[in-house]
Design a protein around this motif. Structure first.
Motif, short mmCIF file in Angstrom:
data_model
loop_
_atom_site.label_atom_id
_atom_site.label_comp_id
_atom_site.label_asym_id
_atom_site.label_seq_id
_atom_site.Cartn_x
_atom_site.Cartn_y
_atom_site.Cartn_z
N THR A 151 2.43 -2.19 4.61
CA THR A 151 1.62 -3.40 4.66
C THR A 151 2.28 -4.40 3.73
N GLU A 186 0.83 -1.19 0.00
CA GLU A 186 0.00 0.00 0.00
C GLU A 186 0.87 1.25 0.00
N ARG A 200 -1.27 -4.97 8.75
CA ARG A 200 -1.63 -3.81 7.93
C ARG A 200 -1.25 -2.52 8.67
#
Length: 413
Positions: A34, A29, A92
């Motif tokens: 992530t 990302e 994440r």
């Protein structure tokens, strides 16, 4: 410690920190870290790790389970090995040190040996485990489980949120799903994982390093709650079978049970709601539970209580509930000889030793089924982890690397 030695130590720490910064660029990302198992970012990170191994004269490769492995031979070919490493997948929106520090510090140890042309009586193997976090697929610790010979039989059939199976993703990554469960290592005399503490104890005690004595046992549950979806305006409150409000009551009950017992922690970390619309009563909720304790019997008792309470809430609210257990790991006691040797290494570099447990799970608890295993903790700011605010200092980074190198040099296979 003379000034020249201190300067060399800090230089090594700065090099490792710079590499950690560079490694953080491998993300799925933009603008946040992530890196999920078998993703494009994982592949690019693995390739970078292999490239850095090559610069140190090591022939690294991706194994059948998606780990990156390499070996620095000892004075005698085929000698028993000390294995160092950690995982390079992340949660994440992660911090850059969880897992990555241990993998890259392992490489830095070998680089220090190779620069001096130093060969030991034992070999040194390093591993960047492909999967520890269990974010993309439900099963956790599959990288270390493969090397320890405890690879889950159903792991390859699990699917991510896009419907891709681990089998398909592993094959595309360059692993070998047909062999992933049969690569148990031999000839490993010990495994040591350097890792940030992910807790506040070292900072509170004013100490940069800690030697881990034990790791909490952990259980993960997946709870599905099925009610009846309906119109938000046309369904009276007394006739609703709302999956979300039932799940919310369950989450509060989970929190209350954990608050009532020392050293027990329980977390509802994920809540998925269907159909996820403003004007529709939720008909289905899926949520996770993570329960941890240093005492396996107390953890088991808490789990029984939670399942009974969840079932009772479901009955009272007219919803159906299902509970699955994708992960269950007993508490792990680090090997006494590894604890002692790490303690000596920390003392030898002039740092007061601190013995402490780990509240988080780690690959070491799996590798302990293969060989004697232990962990070295490095202080992190505020005890913050699984968060972009993860932070360690150059000085602590350097001390962790120095202690790890000292352990490897002094180890007697």
């Amino acid at each position: 410690m003379d000034g020249q030695t201190l300067d060399a130590d800090l230089a090594a720490g700065r090099r490792l920190m710079a590499r950690l910064d560079a490694f953080a660029a491998f993300s799925d990302e933009p603008r946040r870290l992530t890196r999920l198992f078998l993703s494009d970012a994982h592949r690019r990170a693995a390739e970078a790790f292999i490239g850095w191994c090559g610069e140190a004269g090591l022939e690294a490769r991706i194994d059948a389970a998606g780990n990156v492995v390499a070996r620095y031979e000892g004075k005698r070919a085929g000698a028993p090995a000390v294995m160092l490493g950690s995982h390079i997948d992340t949660v994440r929106d992660a911090g850059r040190y969880d897992g990555n520090y241990g993998a890259l510090a392992a490489l830095a140890v070998i680089e220090a040996l190779a620069e001096r042309g130093e060969r030991l009586d034992h070999a040194v193997e390093i591993v960047a485990f492909g999967e520890e976090e269990g974010v993309r697929f439900r099963t956790t610790l599959t990288g270390s489980r493969a090397l320890a010979g405890t690879y889950p039989e159903d792991a390859l059939d699990q699917r991510d949120s896009s419907g891709v199976s681990m089998r398909e993703a592993l094959k595309a990554f360059g692993g070998d799903p047909e062999r992933a469960g049969s690569i148990r290592r031999t000839g490993v005399a010990a495994f040591v994982e350097a890792h940030i503490e992910q807790g506040p104890i070292l900072e509170a005690d004013g100490l940069p390093l800690g030697v881990v004595t034990a790791i909490n046992g952990a259980t993960r549950l997946e709870v599905g709650v099925d009610g009846v979806a309906g119109h938000a305006g046309a369904t009276p409150m007394r006739l609703r079978r709302d999956a979300l409000t039932a799940a919310a009551e369950m989450a509060l009950a989970i929190e209350a049970r954990a608050r009532g017992e020392a050293d027990l922690v329980a977390t509802v970390g994920r809540f998925d709601v269907w159909p996820d619309a403003t004007n529709v009563i939720p008909g289905h909720v899926q949520f996770s539970i993570d329960v941890r304790s240093p005492d396996d019997q107390r953890r088991a008792a808490a789990l029984a209580d939670l399942e009974a309470r969840i079932t009772a809430i479901a009955a009272s609210r007219g919803v159906r509930v299902s509970i699955a257990k994708p992960h269950d790991a007993n508490a792990f006691a680090c090997d006494p000889s590894i604890i002692a040797d790490l303690k000596k290494a920390v003392e030898a570099i002039g740092v007061p030793p601190c013995l402490l447990p780990s509240g988080a799970g780690h690959d070491s608890m799996v590798m302990g089924k293969l060989c004697p295993a232990g962990m070295l903790f490095v202080r992190c700011k505020g005890g913050v982890s699984h968060n972009p605010l993860e932070s360690i200092t150059v000085e602590d980074c350097a001390l962790g690397l120095k202690a790890l190198t000292r352990f490897v040099r002094d180890f007697q296979a």
